[in-house]
Write an enzyme that holds these catalytic residues in place. Structure first.
Site, PDB file in Angstrom:
ATOM      1  N   ALA A  24       5.681  -4.049  -8.347  1.00  9.93           N
ATOM      2  CA  ALA A  24       4.418  -4.343  -7.348  1.00  9.93           C
ATOM      3  C   ALA A  24       5.079  -4.535  -6.075  1.00  9.93           C
ATOM      4  CB  ALA A  24       3.672  -5.511  -7.897  1.00  9.93           C
ATOM      5  N   GLY A  83      -0.136  -3.643  -4.501  1.00  7.29           N
ATOM      6  CA  GLY A  83      -0.699  -2.762  -3.362  1.00  7.29           C
ATOM      7  C   GLY A  83      -0.691  -3.190  -1.903  1.00  7.29           C
ATOM      8  N   ASN A 120       3.906   2.409  -7.390  1.00  9.86           N
ATOM      9  CA  ASN A 120       2.456   3.455  -7.460  1.00  9.86           C
ATOM     10  C   ASN A 120       1.963   3.793  -6.162  1.00  9.86           C
ATOM     11  OD1 ASN A 120      -0.234   3.778  -9.759  1.00  9.86           O
ATOM     12  ND2 ASN A 120       0.468   4.917  -7.835  1.00  9.86           N
ATOM     13  N   LYS A 127       3.069  -2.478 -20.936  1.00 11.63           N
ATOM     14  CA  LYS A 127       3.226  -3.396 -19.560  1.00 11.63           C
ATOM     15  C   LYS A 127       2.193  -4.390 -19.749  1.00 11.63           C
ATOM     16  CE  LYS A 127       2.533  -3.198 -14.682  1.00 11.63           C
ATOM     17  NZ  LYS A 127       2.159  -2.309 -13.527  1.00 11.63           N
TER      18      LYS A 127
END
Lengths: 265, 74
Positions: free
Chosen positions: A189, A162, A211, A101
């Site tokens: 993302a 995030g 994530n 990645k």
């Protein structure tokens, strides 16, 4: 019903969710969440060892080995092509995979990928036999360049890493899907909630990498299950064919066999 | 400089300067550091050091020696 399987650099996968291994409140929570996600691919990273990190590195390695997932190492934190290339080479040795990645950041405020350095690093790594998964912006021309270099997979952002802001520019993502129909596309993302993932999958994206949305949920395992179901639902909807939007209402109940005085209203 | 110092080299090990004998190999240093990792890669001056060469690779003055381990990532 399970959506169709898919192929990533020659590997057939059933789950369309790639999940990260960072930010979980504990190793056990990470394990439970990844299992609940049914993901077959997990992202990992690498760091220089300090005297105190030896044991944690061992424990982390044992944990991810126990999951039996494919590993996708990243080049997180790299701000130049050379730095990312070096990290990718080390990752290949460390994790025994040519998947990478590729992250090359250009701005520390929004962690936006540097498109120029990304292209430079991609070219070299593909020449060295890497299977590159570039983390990129949703710029069509950039994505075309990356595809021309030999990337079979592209991972444009939905929003900055995030932030959980969902798909900031669905038009750009939809355009990518239309203009690059043969490429494997994942949104990487910015996904904050399962409905963001559904939206991307309904646009025809092949998968999602996330994530924070799972790791920082109050109940990560439950959220991982929610994402798993949402991604499957979004893909099923895309495969089933979403009806076109109309400007004018159209009755869903047939008028045939209605009482005659209602048919002539 | 004492006669002992002439047989020493300075190597940056995981970001910290270490004084080592000038004929120390990668394998020697790993033993000295008591590395018990199940998974790691040795990187010298940003280049991966092949495992098969650990015993034969001698460290040189001003080398940067890093042990790279897996960590979590997104």
């Amino acid at each position: 019903m399970q959506a169709s399987s898919w192929n990533v650099y020659g590997m057939e996968l059933n789950s369309r969710l790639f999940i990260g291994t960072a930010l979980y409140p504990s190793p056990q929570v990470m394990l439970d969440a990844i299992k609940a996600s049914q993901s077959q691919v997990i992202t990992v990273s690498l760091r220089r060892q300090t005297s105190s990190s030896s044991d944690s590195g061992n424990k982390f390695w044992q944990l991810i080995q126990s999951l039996g997932c494919h590993l996708l190492p990243n080049t997180a934190g790299c701000y130049s092509a050379q730095e990312a290339i070096k990290t990718a080479r080390i990752a290949r040795e460390l994790f025994d995979t040519d998947w990478i990645k590729l992250e090359v950041l250009g701005d520390s405020y929004n962690l936006q990928p540097d498109p120029f350095a990304l292209v430079e690093a991609t070219k070299i790594l593909i020449d060295e036999g890497f299977k590159v998964f570039p983390y990129c912006t949703d710029d069509l021309v950039l994505c075309q360049k990356l595809a021309d270099l030999g990337c079979e997979v592209l991972m444009p952002w939905g929003a900055p890493i995030g932030t959980g802001r969902g798909l900031i520019n669905p038009y750009a993502l939809e355009t990518l899907r239309k203009r690059l129909p043969d490429l494997t596309l994942l949104v990487d993302a910015g996904i904050g909630k399962p409905s963001d993932a559904v939206q991307a999958m309904e646009l025809g994206f092949d998968g999602i990498l996330l994530n924070t949305a799972v790791a920082e949920a109050l109940d990560p395992a439950k959220m991982a299950d929610a994402f798993s179901q949402a991604i499957n639902a979004g893909r099923l909807a895309y495969e089933a064919g979403v009806m076109p939007k109309r400007d004018i209402a159209k009755p869903s109940t047939p008028t045939l066999d209605q009482p005659i005085w209602q048919q002539y209203d | 400089m004492s006669s002992n110092d002439r047989h020493k080299i300075s190597v940056m090990v995981n970001g910290k300067v270490m004084s080592l004998d000038n004929d120390v190999s990668v394998l020697d240093l790993l033993q000295l550091l008591e590395i018990n990792n199940r998974r790691y890669v040795v990187v010298i001056n940003d280049e991966v050091s092949p495992k098969s060469m650990y015993g034969m690779t001698e460290l040189k003055q001003s080398d940067r020696f890093d042990i790279i381990s897996p960590i979590s990532g997104g």
